[in-house]
Design an enzyme around this catalytic site. Structure first.
Site, PDB file in Angstrom:
ATOM      1  N   VAL A  16       0.749  -1.280  -0.125  1.00  0.00           N
ATOM      2  CA  VAL A  16      -0.060   0.138   0.080  1.00  0.00           C
ATOM      3  C   VAL A  16       0.841   1.203  -0.100  1.00  0.00           C
ATOM      4  O   VAL A  16       0.818   2.321   0.743  1.00  0.00           O
ATOM      5  CB  VAL A  16      -1.044  -0.141   1.128  1.00  0.00           C
ATOM      6  CG1 VAL A  16      -2.131   0.795   0.907  1.00  0.00           C
ATOM      7  CG2 VAL A  16      -1.524  -1.370   1.446  1.00  0.00           C
ATOM      8  N   ALA A  17       1.996   1.082  -0.749  1.00  0.00           N
ATOM      9  CA  ALA A  17       2.797   2.293  -0.962  1.00  0.00           C
ATOM     10  C   ALA A  17       3.370   2.901   0.522  1.00  0.00           C
ATOM     11  O   ALA A  17       3.488   1.898   1.347  1.00  0.00           O
ATOM     12  CB  ALA A  17       2.318   3.487  -1.702  1.00  0.00           C
ATOM     13  N   CYS A  18       3.288   3.997   0.668  1.00  0.00           N
ATOM     14  CA  CYS A  18       3.668   4.518   2.065  1.00  0.00           C
ATOM     15  C   CYS A  18       2.915   4.314   3.054  1.00  0.00           C
ATOM     16  O   CYS A  18       3.497   4.325   4.371  1.00  0.00           O
ATOM     17  CB  CYS A  18       3.771   6.184   1.993  1.00  0.00           C
ATOM     18  SG  CYS A  18       5.030   7.015   0.901  1.00  0.00           S
ATOM     19  N   SER A  19       1.713   3.944   3.083  1.00  0.00           N
ATOM     20  CA  SER A  19       1.006   3.311   3.964  1.00  0.00           C
ATOM     21  C   SER A  19       1.029   2.035   4.233  1.00  0.00           C
ATOM     22  O   SER A  19       0.298   1.450   4.938  1.00  0.00           O
ATOM     23  CB  SER A  19      -0.507   3.487   3.897  1.00  0.00           C
ATOM     24  OG  SER A  19      -0.800   4.963   3.749  1.00  0.00           O
ATOM     25  N   ALA A  20       1.912   1.198   3.850  1.00  0.00           N
ATOM     26  CA  ALA A  20       2.163  -0.243   3.665  1.00  0.00           C
ATOM     27  C   ALA A  20       2.220  -0.777   5.192  1.00  0.00           C
ATOM     28  O   ALA A  20       1.685  -1.830   5.758  1.00  0.00           O
ATOM     29  CB  ALA A  20       3.346  -0.890   2.771  1.00  0.00           C
TER      30      ALA A  20
END
Ligand code: CO8
Length: 373
Positions: free
Chosen positions: A154-158
């Site tokens: 989830v990109a930067c929210s991974a």
């Protein structure tokens, strides 16, 4: 039902640093060579010259002073400008799994656990090295864990999205002790030749142990009071690299196959999204923002973080309230908020509440509210 706690975290820091001055010197050398090679077209007005970068701009616009990277010489070589990594054979540990395992070992030690205590591994990051087998399963095998493992992105929210999956797995009984790893070799997909974003990212790996409170034995434990995730589609941060590129006969070196963003739009749009997100989660938990002792935020931009927290607490934001790590690490995508939590929490007292919050591509935003036990 036992409470769920974070009982340990770990950080792997790559061996090399690149300062803004080093980065800008190599970027400007690349620009000079490119402009010389295209001098005739620039002279004829059919091409725009490239422009130098500057350390002053980078620090002022972002707060970044340096970054850690897995390999430095390839990035700083004006003829190349991306890392030189050695291909490994299938029977060697992959580089992404290797740095995840290093962080995991430290998190396990902090939690007083061994790999055998872990029964689920989630590898969550913004750039996965390969399609399969999952990096998480490789990590599971390397540390001798049981149960299951899977990868997610989830990109930067991974990291925050993975923490919610870990907490839910412990709550619903599908696992007792979950290892979440966030290996981020962002240097592989950073566009080092693009002045607008060549300074943004750094490499690192973080790891977190999530388990039932009644099995946790570490001296320091953080009860998970709640987590909240949200996404809202945006093209402002995008990377079109993917497994269909070959079938599309697209150019693998094309600009859209690495990270790109509309930085100013992201800044403007994500600040209100992130602050409203945290506010609504705190409200649901009957916690006043001003009573939150610390905000461990995603590390993309210093001013962005200050604005988000200022909107929440209505006061100037000190590093004590929202610690900064991006000056040293740059944006490490999903790992940033976890590094902040890892490095800046031991001074908090029992009963203190803190929020881990990440935001970025998608758009995506995830928050996890913690109370020190
Ligand atoms: N050197 C000197 N000048 C520069 C440079 C440079 N390197 N770059 C731009 N400038 C100039 C511009 O040309 C412009 O000049 P002018 O005013 O004359 O037109 C001026 O500086 C201002 O440019 P910007 O408007 O672009 O600058 P900003 O003040 O907006 O700062 C930032 C740029 C720092 C990028 C800022 O917009 C920012 O941080 N925005 C937030 C971005 C963000 O949060 N993104 C999240 C992305 S991370 C994520 O989601 C994870 C994705 C997966 C990771 C993938 C790993 C590779």
């Amino acid at each position: 039902m036992s409470a769920v706690v974070i009982s340990g975290t770990g950080l792997y820091q790559p061996p090399h640093t690149i300062t803004n001055d080093e980065l800008v010197a190599s970027f400007n050398a690349y620009v000079d060579v490119w402009n010389a090679e295209h001098a005739a077209e620039i002279e004829a007005g059919t091409r725009q010259p490239l422009t130098h970068s500057s350390s002053e701009f980078i620090e002022k616009a972002s707060g970044i002073k340096q970054r850690y990277v897995m390999e430095k010489s390839g990035i700083l070589d004006p003829q190349r400008m991306y890392p030189r990594l050695q291909e490994r054979s299938d029977d060697q540990l992959s580089i992404l799994a290797e740095i995840a395992v290093e962080a995991a070992k430290k998190a396990l030690a902090a939690a007083g656990k061994t790999g055998a205590d872990v029964d689920a591994v989630i590898c969550s990051c913004s750039n996965l090295q390969r399609a399969y087998p999952a990096i998480a399963i490789e990590v599971q095998n390397a540390i001798g864990a049981k149960g299951y493992g899977f990868d997610m992105n989830v990109a930067c929210s991974a990291a925050t999205f993975a923490l919610e999956q870990a907490v839910n797995a412990v709550k619903n009984g599908s696992a007792k002790c979950v290892l979440v790893v966030n290996p981020e070799i962002t240097s592989g997909h950073q566009e080092w030749k693009d002045r607008d974003c060549h300074f943004i990212f750094g490499d690192v790996a973080t790891a977190t142990i999530v388990e039932r409170a009644d099995t946790a034995t570490s001296a320091e434990q953080w009860e998970v009071l709640g987590s909240q995730l949200a996404t809202q589609f945006s093209n402002n941060i995008r990377n079109n690299f993917g497994y269909l590129n070959r079938s599309e006969d697209s150019d693998p070196q094309a600009r859209d196959k690495t990270f790109r963003q509309e930085g100013r739009k992201v800044f403007k749009e994500v600040v209100p999204i992130a602050s409203a997100h945290i506010e609504s989660q705190l409200e649901a938990l009957s916690i006043q923002p001003a009573d939150v002792r610390r905000f461990w935020l995603h590390q993309a931009n210093l001013s962005m973080n200050q604005l988000i927290v200022k909107k929440l607490i209505g006061a100037e934001v000190t590093p004590d309230v929202a610690p900064l790590i991006l000056d040293e690490y740059a944006n490490t995508s999903s790992a940033g908020s976890i590094i902040a939590f890892h490095l800046h929490r031991t001074d908090l007292a029992s009963g203190d509440v803190g929020v881990i919050c990440s935001f970025g591509a998608g758009y995506s935003v995830g928050s996890v509210v913690l109370r020190k036990r």
